[in-house]
Scaffold this active site. Sequence first.
Site, PDB file in Angstrom:
ATOM      1  N   ARG A 104     -17.394  -6.642   6.366  1.00 49.15           N
ATOM      2  CA  ARG A 104     -17.616  -5.444   4.866  1.00 49.15           C
ATOM      3  C   ARG A 104     -18.491  -5.214   4.720  1.00 49.15           C
ATOM      4  O   ARG A 104     -19.295  -3.934   5.549  1.00 49.15           O
ATOM      5  CB  ARG A 104     -17.007  -5.592   3.941  1.00 49.15           C
ATOM      6  CG  ARG A 104     -17.119  -4.672   2.643  1.00 49.15           C
ATOM      7  CD  ARG A 104     -16.464  -3.665   2.066  1.00 49.15           C
ATOM      8  NE  ARG A 104     -17.305  -2.476   1.610  1.00 49.15           N
ATOM      9  CZ  ARG A 104     -17.906  -1.984   1.389  1.00 49.15           C
ATOM     10  NH1 ARG A 104     -19.463  -1.728   2.160  1.00 49.15           N
ATOM     11  NH2 ARG A 104     -18.377  -1.182   0.169  1.00 49.15           N
TER      12      ARG A 104
ATOM     13  N   SER B 175      21.994  -7.062  -1.233  1.00 55.18           N
ATOM     14  CA  SER B 175      22.026  -6.742   0.641  1.00 55.18           C
ATOM     15  C   SER B 175      23.216  -5.853   0.247  1.00 55.18           C
ATOM     16  O   SER B 175      23.991  -5.847  -0.793  1.00 55.18           O
ATOM     17  CB  SER B 175      22.640  -8.071   1.065  1.00 55.18           C
ATOM     18  OG  SER B 175      23.472  -7.803   2.255  1.00 55.18           O
TER      19      SER B 175
ATOM     20  N   ASN C 176      18.167 -12.239  -1.835  1.00 51.21           N
ATOM     21  CA  ASN C 176      16.574 -11.990  -0.507  1.00 51.21           C
ATOM     22  C   ASN C 176      15.405 -12.046  -1.382  1.00 51.21           C
ATOM     23  O   ASN C 176      14.815 -11.584  -2.336  1.00 51.21           O
ATOM     24  CB  ASN C 176      16.811 -11.050   0.032  1.00 51.21           C
ATOM     25  CG  ASN C 176      17.999 -11.283   1.094  1.00 51.21           C
ATOM     26  OD1 ASN C 176      18.377 -11.511   1.243  1.00 51.21           O
ATOM     27  ND2 ASN C 176      18.581  -9.692   0.611  1.00 51.21           N
TER      28      ASN C 176
ATOM     29  N   LYS D 140      24.138 -12.724  -2.213  1.00 48.80           N
ATOM     30  CA  LYS D 140      22.481 -12.892  -1.487  1.00 48.80           C
ATOM     31  C   LYS D 140      21.831 -12.379  -2.810  1.00 48.80           C
ATOM     32  O   LYS D 140      21.324 -11.423  -2.959  1.00 48.80           O
ATOM     33  CB  LYS D 140      22.882 -11.958  -0.043  1.00 48.80           C
ATOM     34  CG  LYS D 140      23.673 -12.783   0.384  1.00 48.80           C
ATOM     35  CD  LYS D 140      23.589 -12.181   2.303  1.00 48.80           C
ATOM     36  CE  LYS D 140      21.149 -12.747   1.851  1.00 48.80           C
ATOM     37  NZ  LYS D 140      21.320 -12.293   3.995  1.00 48.80           N
TER      38      LYS D 140
ATOM     39  N   ARG E 134     -21.734   7.682  26.180  1.00 46.36           N
ATOM     40  CA  ARG E 134     -20.611   8.387  24.495  1.00 46.36           C
ATOM     41  C   ARG E 134     -19.079   8.205  25.738  1.00 46.36           C
ATOM     42  O   ARG E 134     -19.322   8.532  26.361  1.00 46.36           O
ATOM     43  CB  ARG E 134     -21.065   9.671  23.909  1.00 46.36           C
ATOM     44  CG  ARG E 134     -21.538   8.583  22.440  1.00 46.36           C
ATOM     45  CD  ARG E 134     -22.044  10.460  22.018  1.00 46.36           C
ATOM     46  NE  ARG E 134     -20.874  10.712  21.514  1.00 46.36           N
ATOM     47  CZ  ARG E 134     -20.480  12.361  21.480  1.00 46.36           C
ATOM     48  NH1 ARG E 134     -20.985  12.500  22.260  1.00 46.36           N
ATOM     49  NH2 ARG E 134     -19.197  12.535  20.956  1.00 46.36           N
TER      50      ARG E 134
END
Length: 429
Positions: free
Chosen positions: A172, A263, A271, A269, A302
């Site tokens: 930065r 799911s 997750n 499930k 360039r």
Amino acid sequence: MGLFDGVHAAGPVAALAGDAAWLRAMVDFEHALALACADVGLISAAEADAVLAATVTDVDDVGERAAAIGNPAGPLVRALTEQAGDAVHRGATSQDVLDTAMVLVAAQSLDALLGSLAAAADRVAELASAHAETVQVGRTLSQYAPPVTFGLVAAGWLTGLDAAADRLAGARSRLALQFGGAVGTLSSLGTQGLAVREALARRLGLPEPVLPWHTERTRVAELAGALALTAGAVGSVAQEIVRLCGSDIGELREDGPPGSGGSTAMPHKHNPVAAICASACARRVPGLASTVYASMAHEHQRSAGAWHAEWPAVQDLLVATGSAVHWLSTSLSRLVVDADRMRANLTAAGGTVFAERVTVALADKLGMTAARAAVTECAAADDFTEALTAHLDKAAIADLLDPAGYVGNAPEFVRRALAAHGGRTSNDT
């Protein structure tokens, strides 16, 4: 929103680095250039005001017309000139517009990304502090190993995220104005080229580099490298969260809002969807960074094609890394640590996870080679603990197999990681 944007363009960086933001930054460059030219008397205040009143917002139209000249600066300049006259684009070339727009977009994107990364790191620091002595089975090469603490695991995450933040901050700080004209000499502005350049940098709030960097692309490569490093650190944390949330381990879980982690086929499930998305976004970054690295070699004053290749790569790098950090921060905010399951898994792993410790203890009376052979033989037996009674009494065995007594310097390493993180935070403020 695109089909995959809900996953791959999540969080604040997606909008800050999107097409509209790039076009806005290009317009900002032209506005600031007009003001800079007025500052040094190249154009009148009225001409500068006319340029400031002109704008272009139709991304699709600019994108379509870019094909004729090979970059979007051409149609932008034509559209602004039609509105404001010849005071537009004094002394500049297309690459000045695109490179400075990239810098402006990257700067605001990195500011947001660094904020999200700091929030994620602070949450990890909380986990490390709270679980500095929460014993967990170690795992190396996917096999059980001597115990660690979950605090130490989190401390490792923390140092990686902090290192990534440092690299991003460094990239930065290197972002700078691009303004050199056709061949990097500002010759079309005569004796006032440097004065316009200085005024333009001030107007845009950007550092003025030593000289134009049309073909010297270390700034862009450094940005890509910092983003790739960040994605790697984020992906490592996300992948470990996913694994520890697995049904066979179950030491962590994401406690998200209703409906998250479901799911389509298996209703049972749950997750860790935020960590999964963080991992997915992070995996896209190395390939994008390689495009930037491959584009570093520029010819003459360039290049033909090299800087053109950077635009979508840098944009996607910012969005993908920003999304990865956003998803990791989301995952960490939902994360629940199951210390009881960690202890249960360690117990279920059996005494062989302490084989290293037992070998060192036996080496005092058998020698290291004989001790290693003896412990290897015991580990192959049906009952490791019982087999060890041929060499040690039960009290000694119980002491050697106590998890709390074999985490080494884990608590101290956690303390050091937290101290380093706290030092960074206080220095930033």
